[in-house]
Design an enzyme around this catalytic site. Structure first.
Site, PDB file in Angstrom:
ATOM      1  N   ASP A  20       0.862  -1.126  -0.056  1.00 25.55           N
ATOM      2  CA  ASP A  20      -0.043   0.030  -0.228  1.00 25.55           C
ATOM      3  C   ASP A  20       1.046   1.095  -0.120  1.00 25.55           C
ATOM      4  O   ASP A  20       0.511   2.306  -0.617  1.00 25.55           O
ATOM      5  CB  ASP A  20      -0.956   0.005   1.318  1.00 25.55           C
TER       6      ASP A  20
ATOM      7  N   ASN B 285      -5.206   9.414   1.650  1.00 26.23           N
ATOM      8  CA  ASN B 285      -5.825   8.668   2.833  1.00 26.23           C
ATOM      9  C   ASN B 285      -6.376   9.784   3.922  1.00 26.23           C
ATOM     10  O   ASN B 285      -7.565   9.823   4.190  1.00 26.23           O
ATOM     11  CB  ASN B 285      -4.590   8.035   3.591  1.00 26.23           C
TER      12      ASN B 285
ATOM     13  N   ASP C 126      -4.569  14.093  21.553  1.00 27.81           N
ATOM     14  CA  ASP C 126      -3.117  14.138  21.123  1.00 27.81           C
ATOM     15  C   ASP C 126      -3.211  14.548  19.430  1.00 27.81           C
ATOM     16  O   ASP C 126      -2.360  14.902  18.942  1.00 27.81           O
ATOM     17  CB  ASP C 126      -3.002  12.488  20.908  1.00 27.81           C
TER      18      ASP C 126
END
Length: 259
Positions: free
Chosen positions: A48, A118, A148
Site C-alpha cells: 500500500d 488517505n 493527541d
C-alpha cells in the site's frame, strides 16, 4: 468493461523489496515496460505504501493505476499473477477517488500546500496534549478539543489510520469525510463526526507555542502549525483498477463485517 486495446502499453513500477523487484524483472520480460508518460496504465508492484506513492506521482495524469501485491500491507492491491495481465486489465473495475488538499499555516506564516489520498492528521509535537478549535464551513463547531490530535479521512483512507483511531469505515463512493479525534481527553465522549465531502474544515491550534502541533498530509509534514484548512479537491480524479469481485468497494464493505 474496458477494451484490451486501451491497456496495451503498460508501465511497471516496483518497491525496493526483493519480491517486488523479481516481479518487475519477470513482468518486464513478458510485457515490456513503457514510460509512464506514454503508457495506457501503470502497474504498481509492492504494498500500500508504493500504491500511495504511485497515486501521488501520477495524481494529475489521469492514467489508471493497477496494483499487484508484492509487499507488506496490500489492502489497495490486487493479487499477484504474471499470467494473462492484459485480460485482467481489460476486465478490471474502476474506482475514482479525489484527494484532500491541505493548506497549513505555521507560526512563521509560511503556507504549506499538500495533497492527501488517505488523511490529513494533526498531532501534538510534545508531551502536552493539543488544544484545537474546529470550524466547519466557517462556523465554529467545537470551541475546544483537547487531544493527541485529530484527522480528516477520505473513504479510501477510512480503513487506514482513521480505523485505528476508532473512526468509521466509509463506503468508497460515499460523499463523506470522517473527522476523527486521536485520544480525545475533552470532550471525553466525543467520537468524531461525519461530514459531507463538500465541507471546508478549519482546525485552529490554541496555545501553539506552548503546545506545538504538526500537520501531516499522507507523508508530507508541516510542523508548528497554527491553522490547517482541509477540503476535498474535486479538480483531481484518480482512477484505480481492481479485479472483479475484489473492488475497493467490496474490500471496504468486508472490513465493516470484520473479514
Amino acid at each position: 468493461m474496458t477494451s484490451p486495446q486501451q491497456y496495451e502499453r503498460i508501465a511497471f513500477v516496483a518497491s525496493a523489496g526483493a519480491e517486488a523487484q523479481q516481479a518487475l524483472t519477470t513482468l518486464t520480460a513478458m510485457y515490456g515496460n513503457h514510460d509512464p508518460a506514454s503508457a495506457d496504465v501503470v502497474v504498481a508492484l509492492g504494498g500500500d505504501g508504493l500504491m500511495l506513492q504511485t497515486l501521488h506521482r501520477h495524481m494529475r495524469s489521469g492514467t489508471p493505476i493497477y496494483g499487484m501485491h508484492r509487499g507488506t500491507v496490500g489492502f489497495l492491491m490486487n493479487e499477484y499473477s504474471m499470467h494473462d495481465l492484459h485480460s485482467r486489465l481489460a476486465s478490471a473495475r474502476e474506482s475514482v477517488i479525489h484527494p484532500l488538499l491541505m493548506r497549513a499555516t505555521d507560526i512563521h506564516d509560511k503556507v504549506h500546500l499538500h495533497h492527501a489520498i488517505n488523511e490529513v492528521a494533526l498531532f501534538r509535537q510534545t508531551h502536552q496534549a493539543a488544544r484545537l478549535r474546529i470550524l466547519i464551513d466557517e462556523h465554529e463547531r467545537m470551541e475546544e478539543l483537547i487531544a493527541d490530535g485529530i484527522l480528516v479521512a477520505t473513504p479510501a483512507g477510512s480503513t487506514a489510520y482513521n480505523l485505528s483511531a476508532q473512526g468509521p469505515i466509509l463506503p468508497i463512493n460515499a460523499a463523506l469525510l470522517a473527522l476523527t479525534p486521536i485520544s480525545a481527553f475533552r470532550p471525553r465522549r466525543w467520537r468524531g463526526a461525519l461530514l459531507p465531502n463538500t465541507a471546508f474544515v478549519v482546525i485552529e491550534v490554541l496555545e501553539g507555542e506552548k503546545r506545538p502541533v504538526a500537520a501531516v498530509a499522507d507523508h508530507d509534514e508541516a510542523r508548528d502549525v497554527r491553522r490547517v484548512e482541509v477540503l476535498s479537491d474535486k479538480t483531481i480524479s484518480m482512477r484505480m483498477l481492481f479485479d472483479p469481485g475484489h473492488s475497493l468497494e467490496e474490500r471496504i464493505l468486508r472490513e465493516q463485517f470484520g473479514y
